[in-house]
Design a protein around this motif. Structure first.
Motif, short mmCIF file in Angstrom:
data_model
loop_
_atom_site.label_atom_id
_atom_site.label_comp_id
_atom_site.label_asym_id
_atom_site.label_seq_id
_atom_site.Cartn_x
_atom_site.Cartn_y
_atom_site.Cartn_z
N LEU A 167 -54.80 -54.87 -48.55
CA LEU A 167 -53.44 -54.72 -49.53
C LEU A 167 -53.63 -52.87 -49.51
O LEU A 167 -54.49 -52.17 -50.09
CB LEU A 167 -52.76 -55.26 -50.02
CG LEU A 167 -51.83 -55.38 -51.28
CD1 LEU A 167 -51.03 -56.14 -49.80
CD2 LEU A 167 -51.69 -55.28 -52.29
N PRO A 168 -52.55 -52.69 -48.90
CA PRO A 168 -53.03 -50.60 -49.57
C PRO A 168 -52.65 -50.84 -50.75
O PRO A 168 -52.64 -51.56 -51.79
CB PRO A 168 -51.66 -49.94 -48.99
CG PRO A 168 -50.44 -50.92 -48.56
CD PRO A 168 -51.21 -51.98 -48.30
N ASN A 169 -52.48 -49.12 -50.85
CA ASN A 169 -52.48 -48.92 -52.73
C ASN A 169 -51.77 -48.68 -53.18
O ASN A 169 -51.00 -47.85 -54.61
CB ASN A 169 -53.43 -48.02 -53.41
CG ASN A 169 -55.26 -48.43 -53.02
OD1 ASN A 169 -55.48 -49.13 -53.78
ND2 ASN A 169 -55.95 -48.38 -52.52
N LYS A 170 -50.51 -47.91 -52.17
CA LYS A 170 -49.64 -47.30 -52.36
C LYS A 170 -48.19 -48.09 -51.45
O LYS A 170 -48.43 -48.69 -50.61
CB LYS A 170 -49.25 -45.51 -51.90
CG LYS A 170 -50.07 -44.71 -53.04
CD LYS A 170 -49.27 -42.85 -53.19
CE LYS A 170 -50.26 -42.48 -53.54
NZ LYS A 170 -49.30 -40.86 -53.38
N GLU A 174 -46.49 -46.00 -45.17
CA GLU A 174 -47.91 -45.04 -44.76
C GLU A 174 -48.06 -47.30 -44.06
O GLU A 174 -49.22 -47.53 -43.97
CB GLU A 174 -48.88 -44.56 -44.56
CG GLU A 174 -48.14 -43.37 -43.60
CD GLU A 174 -46.84 -42.59 -43.97
OE1 GLU A 174 -47.15 -42.96 -46.18
OE2 GLU A 174 -46.51 -42.18 -43.49
N GLY A 175 -48.12 -47.32 -46.11
CA GLY A 175 -48.77 -48.50 -47.23
C GLY A 175 -48.00 -49.85 -46.71
O GLY A 175 -48.66 -50.68 -45.88
N LEU A 178 -49.66 -50.43 -42.70
CA LEU A 178 -50.81 -50.76 -42.62
C LEU A 178 -50.71 -52.09 -43.14
O LEU A 178 -51.18 -53.51 -42.31
CB LEU A 178 -51.52 -50.39 -43.42
CG LEU A 178 -52.55 -50.65 -43.35
CD1 LEU A 178 -54.31 -49.38 -43.84
CD2 LEU A 178 -53.04 -51.43 -45.29
N ASN A 181 -49.22 -54.72 -40.47
CA ASN A 181 -50.14 -54.27 -39.51
C ASN A 181 -51.89 -55.84 -39.58
O ASN A 181 -51.66 -56.47 -38.89
CB ASN A 181 -50.83 -53.11 -39.01
CG ASN A 181 -51.46 -53.15 -38.33
OD1 ASN A 181 -51.45 -53.33 -36.82
ND2 ASN A 181 -53.23 -53.60 -37.83
N GLU A 182 -51.79 -55.98 -41.01
CA GLU A 182 -52.30 -56.59 -41.46
C GLU A 182 -52.31 -58.28 -41.29
O GLU A 182 -52.85 -59.56 -41.61
CB GLU A 182 -52.27 -56.55 -42.43
CG GLU A 182 -53.83 -55.73 -43.15
CD GLU A 182 -55.11 -56.19 -42.64
OE1 GLU A 182 -55.07 -55.25 -41.69
OE2 GLU A 182 -56.22 -56.79 -43.48
#
Lengths: 429, 429
Positions: A167-170, A174-175, A178, A181-182
């Motif tokens: 999991l992204p941070n923001k 882009e988060g 990402l 895609n996960e």
């Protein structure tokens, strides 16, 4: 129940003696916290039964599913899309993490200063007390906090079953990319592990099942907006906890029956607490079953919990999965949906402050209790901004930081009673 | 130094009385920890001077730079590319975070159970004791841990200067792409703030300056491989700490002079400790100036610290920035370079275990002390895997979890002495 399942528990490698002790403690706690409540809806009978069989009949079902070739997938987080698991004929279950169990064993692997939930899932496994982790074919972790992110590395050494989603941070573009895609990567992983295909029909059926569950949980949430509240916060919390374990179709049907009953109660002005009881919104860290500590303290102090701005609560069911017309669009919509969950793992996370306001307003909460597990850094730090935001809106705010032990229960009760009394005084004046 | 700078400190809004007290405590600590060392290299005179002027002359320089239109950029992390700041005529400085200061004030904003480094940067600011944060035009944070990630939200409310870069949680292709994009986004931000352009020539000059600094730090590291070690771990740590504050060109020149002297010492077999002193590698959390606690304990117990597998240490200088032929390629190379830094914020992070082995071997370490700040979850959890990996290689391992206070110094000294004695016994047998 325990006598019937000894053989099954032994075959799963549980520590039978310790497990017997655990079930006995839980049964006593359930008796004194749940069954002692007066005037509960009749529909709670089903959920009482589910709890009594949570390590019994439900495990029998899972092992039958497993024997029939279904993949049993353990999860810890609402960001993991249940639809995707169901679409591949999998079964999604939450893993044991809500009690102080195996703590000494867990502390051989992870630091003492780790939150109770993480110590809990390590401890349940190490002490041989979680039939879910033993039944699971795959365990899906996620990078929501430092503790889980790093503990999964060790949990994988122990179980050999862990797959971690990033999991992204923001919540930036882009988060989101990402994370999308996960979700795609998870789909591939599940295809590999099951040897099955993902079809649009299967996805649509899975979405129908999970959305129906979410709608039923939304009905439950809506019913709690009434004064008097037709159901206790304790019971509503329990139902939310069970939503991670039970068969989703049966759960939904039983919950809708209960909600029909709640609608009647609302129509007749029947409440679990007197009209005018002080209404509290709880916001913060997840409460894994059997963590009923804070709700129990609030409701034995004359308050009523009307909502949980939490992952075991509103964040799990507020948003439905939107319609889709291709498999990849479904995956994208799953990612979009979960990026609307405002976990404190994100920076910034102003949307959560808005969620607290919206829920307080919709549910007519008269105060907000911010709940964080000790060492749950994301929620503990975000508490500062939550406080400022809640108080700026004119609502009383109380910050609770605790773990699963009952050592501080007396002190918490004193603080919660004072908070509720203060709200009563404000209402009177 | 204090009398000359009163006006400057007042103009920066420092709390003059508290600041006088802080400088006095630091001066005493420096005297007893640093200046009491015997047989130090003459070249340490420059670094002693830098420390004595760290809140004085260096701030005069920064304010001159600022008046000349340079952007003063405060940072907390080696993932922030210094070259990019220099290429836009900026000055990169580390912010105060290495002492227990303003703790009571900090705990009004962040939880008590926060690591000393984060409490330190909040406390230094809130207590009016950090001339760097007051001089900075921009503060660049990053999402390396829950504590920093969430505390920056509050730090921005207080300072109005914080810009946060998103570091991913995994070293996957997608994580690398996200980080490369964050470097590009930082470049845009710096262009906006400064009104300057990024040119290939400026970037090349910046890369030359920062790579030269890294090469000098590599020379220092290489010199420590000798037995007897020509310089103490305390002095080497100090130089690494100063590398984040000092003018990079002057620093490099002075460090190279010192390294020439160290080469001579090595050639003559001159050591800071006797040949055969027990050699220790320290690995873990960063040690911000003036956090000299662990090195001081090790070296007053007859050990010698031969390397720091840490961000204030090897991770900061091991890899150079590769050559590039376009501006965008430079940004990509910066991202590639920093993704080779094996911070415990990543999962998995097996490369760090390899780094510990490689450094132990290169520096002839006879034991590894794993150092983590209390509540530094990433390093505290990773300690488990570090222990297994170090012990599997046949090296003794000691795990230290502490903060900045001296309350546990006696207890730590007892443990460190026993560790060093144990290594001595192994060598004898």
């Amino acid at each position: 129940m325990s006598e019937n399942y000894q053989e099954m528990w032994a075959s799963l490698g549980l520590n039978l003696e310790a497990h017997r002790g655990l079930l006995s403690v839980l049964s006593d706690a359930y008796q004194s916290i749940y069954l002692s409540q007066k005037n509960r809806p009749a529909g709670m009978g089903y959920f009482d039964f589910v709890v009594s069989e949570v390590h019994g009949l439900r495990i029998v079902e899972l092992l039958k599913d497993k024997a029939a070739g279904k993949l049993i997938v353990g999860t810890f987080c609402v960001y993991v899309p249940e639809e995707l698991i169901l679409a591949l004929d999998g079964v999604s279950i939450g893993l044991c993490a809500g009690a102080d169990v195996g703590t000494e064993e867990a502390e051989k692997f992870i630091p003492r200063n780790t939150c109770a939930l993480i110590k809990g899932f390590m401890g349940f496994k190490l002490a041989g007390l979680c039939p879910y982790v033993e039944s699971a074919d795959l365990i899906i972790g996620e990078t929501t906090c430092d503790g889980k992110k790093k503990a999964y590395e060790i949990f994988d050494e122990i179980t050999k079953k862990v797959y971690v989603m990033e999991l992204p941070n923001k919540k930036s573009d882009e988060g989101r990319a990402l994370w999308t895609n996960e979700i795609r990567r998870l789909a591939q992983k599940l295809i590999e592990v099951t040897g099955r295909e993902i079809t649009l029909d299967k996805l649509r059926e899975a979405a129908r099942v999970v959305n129906a569950k979410r709608r039923a949980l939304q009905r439950l949430s809506d019913a709690r907006a009434s004064d008097p509240a037709p159901i206790s916060g304790l019971d509503a919390l329990l139902i939310n906890q069970i939503s991670f374990y039970d068969d989703p179709v049966r759960f939904t049907s039983k919950l809708n029956e209960l909600c029909d009953e709640l609608d009647e109660r609302v129509a007749h002005g029947t409440g679990i607490a007197p009209k005018g009881a002080v209404r509290v919104l709880v916001s913060g860290s997840p409460m894994a079953i059997p963590n009923w500590k804070l709700h129990s303290i609030i409701e034995s102090s004359g308050g009523i919990v009307v909502g949980e701005e939490a992952c075991v609560g509103e964040r799990n069911f507020r948003d439905l999965l939107d319609a889709f017309s291709t498999v990849d669009e479904a995956l994208q919509k799953m990612a979009d949906r979960s990026m609307g969950i405002n976990c404190a793992c994100f920076t910034p996370n102003d949307e959560r402050l808005a969620d607290i306001h919206n829920m307080s307003s919709k549910l007519h909460a008269q105060g907000v209790i911010h709940y964080a597990l000790q060492f749950c850094t994301p929620y503990l730090v975000e508490a500062y901004r939550a406080k400022n935001s809640v108080e700026a809106a004119g609502l009383p705010y109380l910050r609770i930081e605790t773990d699963y032990s009952l050592e501080d229960a007396g002190q918490l009760k004193t603080r919660v009673e004072a908070f509720i009394e203060m709200i009563r005084d404000v209402k009177r004046s």
